[in-house]
Design a protein around this motif. Sequence first.
Motif, PDB file in Angstrom:
ATOM      1  N   GLU A   1      -5.542  -8.907  27.762  1.00  0.00           N
ATOM      2  CA  GLU A   1      -5.305  -7.948  28.257  1.00  0.00           C
ATOM      3  C   GLU A   1      -6.589  -7.821  29.968  1.00  0.00           C
TER       4      GLU A   1
ATOM      5  N   HIS B   1     -10.478 -15.346  16.435  1.00  0.00           N
ATOM      6  CA  HIS B   1      -9.571 -14.728  16.902  1.00  0.00           C
ATOM      7  C   HIS B   1      -8.879 -14.613  18.095  1.00  0.00           C
TER       8      HIS B   1
ATOM      9  N   SER C   1      -3.319 -14.421  16.412  1.00  0.00           N
ATOM     10  CA  SER C   1      -2.904 -13.016  16.749  1.00  0.00           C
ATOM     11  C   SER C   1      -2.069 -12.295  16.848  1.00  0.00           C
TER      12      SER C   1
ATOM     13  N   GLY D   1      -0.978  -9.098  17.061  1.00  0.00           N
ATOM     14  CA  GLY D   1      -0.508  -8.322  18.332  1.00  0.00           C
ATOM     15  C   GLY D   1      -0.620  -9.306  19.945  1.00  0.00           C
TER      16      GLY D   1
ATOM     17  N   VAL E   1       1.376  -6.086  24.737  1.00  0.00           N
ATOM     18  CA  VAL E   1       2.026  -5.222  24.594  1.00  0.00           C
ATOM     19  C   VAL E   1       2.937  -5.219  24.999  1.00  0.00           C
TER      20      VAL E   1
ATOM     21  N   THR F   1      -1.357  -5.373  12.303  1.00  0.00           N
ATOM     22  CA  THR F   1      -2.317  -4.223  13.631  1.00  0.00           C
ATOM     23  C   THR F   1      -0.982  -3.655  12.489  1.00  0.00           C
TER      24      THR F   1
ATOM     25  N   PHE G   1       1.106  -0.010  22.777  1.00  0.00           N
ATOM     26  CA  PHE G   1       1.382  -1.310  21.106  1.00  0.00           C
ATOM     27  C   PHE G   1       2.574  -0.574  19.750  1.00  0.00           C
TER      28      PHE G   1
HETATM   29  N1  KMH Z   1      -3.281  -7.073  22.191  1.00  0.00           N
HETATM   30  C1  KMH Z   1      -3.191  -5.707  21.934  1.00  0.00           C
HETATM   31  C2  KMH Z   1      -2.094  -5.795  22.666  1.00  0.00           C
HETATM   32  C3  KMH Z   1      -4.152  -7.848  17.623  1.00  0.00           C
HETATM   33  O1  KMH Z   1      -4.582  -9.145  18.438  1.00  0.00           O
HETATM   34  O2  KMH Z   1      -3.553  -8.255  16.511  1.00  0.00           O
HETATM   35  C4  KMH Z   1      -3.343  -6.380  20.334  1.00  0.00           C
HETATM   36  C5  KMH Z   1      -4.012  -6.861  20.182  1.00  0.00           C
HETATM   37  C6  KMH Z   1      -4.166  -6.628  18.224  1.00  0.00           C
HETATM   38  O3  KMH Z   1      -5.055  -7.585  20.475  1.00  0.00           O
END
Ligand code: KMH
Length: 278
Positions: free
Chosen positions: A15, A47, A82, A84, A87, A108, A119
């Motif tokens: 982000e 992470h 990640s 995730g 978005v 998630t 998301f």
């Molecule tokens: N950046 C977010 C949209 C994850 O890393 O799994 C999702 C997030 C979650 O950060």
Amino acid sequence: MTTGTLITVAPTGAESAKAEVPALPVTLDELLLTAKECEALGAAVIHVHIRDDEARPTLDQGRLRETVAALREGTDLIVQLSTGGAVTDPEADRLAVLDAGPDMASCTMGTLNFGDDVFLNRWEFIVDLHTRMQERGIVPEYEIFDLGHLTALQRLLGKHGLPHGGHVHVDFVMGVPGGMPGTTATLAAAHQALRDLPEGTTFSATGIGRSTIPVLLASLSAGGHLRVGMEDTVTYAKGRPVESNMQLVARAVGFAQLAQRPPLTTTEARELLGVAPR
Ligand code: KMH
Ligand code: ZN
């Protein structure tokens, strides 16, 4: 029994822009240096979100593999990729993250508004992530952005079985606009709701922005673990930008020691999470 504290560092995220947050590690060299220094301070899990040559979020498979290899070579950290992403990332690319062969990956547990964005985490997509991780021996960390995500996790485990390694670990990501707030009361409610999950389920918590410290303190007092890093927090104190991920890890280690729950080593963290030794 309350043990030591598992400390996860989330150094980059998807982000923040490098132009606005110059201390954000976005190249592989920056990430590796951050990883080594955070490990030396007490982090046991990293992470990981990666960036391209323009510092934009990417799920490029070659870069992901290179990143996993470099982190394994240079550190003993548990490497959690990640899924995730950002978005805007398509589901196929998010699933393909598992092909890079990390120790762990995030999963998630539901869709939520994410600031002005959405998301998206459809049920079938969550099932795909969970079952592919089971098949490939990757340990999930279930990301819980709202209390209902714990109910979804209960349903997932009931229908599709325990994750690889047999241990369930969740991460409460609190304070996202659209998700649960980063307050002690909400953390206590989320902690209570874990009673419906398999015995021995562990949790970490992270609070976005100004909820960072309340969530950190609440998690420690509830027997939980900690995630910290510039993915979630870019302001150290009022008017003071975070200088580095190490600053945030050092603060978390200090709080954990005060709570008489010192950081777990990487070996202890592997045992806790059911991640196979290297
Ligand atoms: N950046 C977010 C949209 C994850 O890393 O799994 C999702 C997030 C979650 O950060
Ligand atoms: Zn993330």
